[in-house]
Design an enzyme around this catalytic site. Structure first.
Site, short mmCIF file in Angstrom:
data_model
loop_
_atom_site.label_atom_id
_atom_site.label_comp_id
_atom_site.label_asym_id
_atom_site.label_seq_id
_atom_site.Cartn_x
_atom_site.Cartn_y
_atom_site.Cartn_z
CD GLU A 94 23.01 -35.80 3.99
OE1 GLU A 94 22.74 -34.59 3.71
OE2 GLU A 94 22.09 -36.90 3.43
CG ASN A 136 24.34 -31.88 5.41
OD1 ASN A 136 25.31 -32.68 5.64
ND2 ASN A 136 23.19 -32.18 5.17
CE LYS A 152 22.02 -32.18 0.83
NZ LYS A 152 21.28 -32.97 1.68
CD GLU A 197 19.36 -31.77 4.28
OE1 GLU A 197 20.35 -31.03 3.86
OE2 GLU A 197 19.06 -32.68 3.52
CB CYS A 210 22.47 -35.78 0.41
SG CYS A 210 20.71 -36.94 0.34
CG ASN A 246 21.25 -39.61 6.17
OD1 ASN A 246 20.83 -39.42 7.17
ND2 ASN A 246 22.56 -39.69 5.70
#
Length: 346
Positions: free
Chosen positions: A47, A109, A127, A147, A194, A219
């Protein structure tokens, strides 16, 4: 008949705030060449592969934030041109995670899958399950995960796809076949990023499309007590072991529950000498066994030859969805988000 495919997880060690993307790409090429020299046909990168895990830091909007993102169509990026050229030359596919800034100024992402057989990106993903908080924690030394501040939730469905040129003799559309064609075509792949790996719903959506191989970059911090909410004091070593346990748990359980292989690649190590990220990049079989795993938290490649025919046991026996699933009982999964407990007793 065996359907053999050689896959690799390309783990990337520490990437610092001061690391340039060009330096990182050089490291990615070295990992690529190592995996290709060991016969890898498909390589999975982490990621947000190109940068430090910037969502732990607070940046203002505008250029300060946008410098971490790749603008426009990633397939036309001069930065990644050496990687695309290496993949085309060596006939190796790859999955790649990055921060995407769209032409209409939306931040995601994201990840993509490049097919060497077709010479282009054939699948994209954004994501969906964004962890953390929008605002940073008030505590000065807290480990943040912003995020929700920097990315929009993904808007691309969990669409499985077939990747050509990987399995010799794969059945093609229009060809005659003896009996069922299920499990005889080009491999069926899915991608997540992730935190998505912790949620069983996307795995099941892919599983219902016959997915045989899940690709995931991540990550994952090894120290984030404010995000866990754990009341139990732990040493840093205990925290690392606990985070690693949960990482492997969800990868192994979901691979088993959907009768698929999975490959996951980490951005690992101590960014800037202090921000710990777990390694644990691995390749897992449809019975939930780890068949290959990294040993460090630095740049490292693990490679394994897998037989997609091994997916058939689970898909045709214990997890034969067509015979055993009972969708009439699963309504709450798509109708409800938060928890609604039964009423208290008298």
């Amino acid at each position: 008949m065996p359907r053999i495919l050689t896959v690799a997880a390309a783990q990337v060690g520490p990437v610092h705030l001061t690391s340039s993307k060009e330096e990182t790409v050089e490291r990615l090429l070295a990992l690529f060449n190592t995996a290709a020299s060991q016969g890898a046909q498909l390589i999975v990168y982490p990621e947000l592969t190109l940068t430090t895990f910037f969502p732990r830091h607070l940046f203002q909007n505008g250029d300060e934030l946008d410098k971490w993102f790749e603008k426009g169509d990633i397939s036309e990026s001069p930065l990644l041109k050496p990687l695309f050229e290496a993949a085309a030359e060596k006939k190796v596919d790859f999955y790649f995670g990055y921060a995407e800034l769209t032409v209409d100024s939306k931040h995601y992402n994201s990840s993509f899958y490049y097919s060497a057989e077709l010479g282009k990106i054939i699948s994209r993903y954004r994501k969906v399950h964004l962890p953390g908080t929008f605002e940073p924690f008030a505590k000065a030394d807290a480990v943040n995960q912003l995020e929700k501040r920097y990315f929009l939730p993904g808007d691309i469905p969990f669409d499985a796809f077939r990747a050509p040129g990987l399995i010799k003799g794969a059945l093609k559309k229009g060809q005659e076949a003896t009996g069922s064609t299920i499990g005889k075509g080009d491999p069926i792949l899915g991608q997540l990023i992730c935190n998505d790996r912790r949620w069983p719903e996307p795995w099941r959506v892919y599983g219902l499309q016959g997915m045989e191989l899940m690709l995931i970059g991540y990550n994952t911090t090894s120290h984030s007590p404010e995000l866990w909410g754990s009341k139990k004091p732990m040493t840093l070593d205990e925290e690392y072991k606990e985070v690693m346990f949960h990482h492997k748990l969800v990868m192994q359980a979901n691979s088993y529950g959907n009768s698929c292989f999975s490959v996951c690649a980490a951005r690992a190590g101590a960014d800037d000498g202090k921000w710990g990220m777990i390694g644990g990049s691995c390749i897992i079989d449809p019975q939930g066994h780890i068949v290959a795993e990294t040993k460090t938290d630095d740049d490292e490649v693990v490679v394994a030859a897998i037989d997609l025919e091994d997916c058939r046991q689970g898909k045709e026996k214990i997890f034969d969805f067509d015979r055993h699933r009972r969708t009439e009982h699963y309504g709450l999964i798509s109708e409800q988000t938060g928890v609604k407990e039964p009423e208290l007793l008298e």
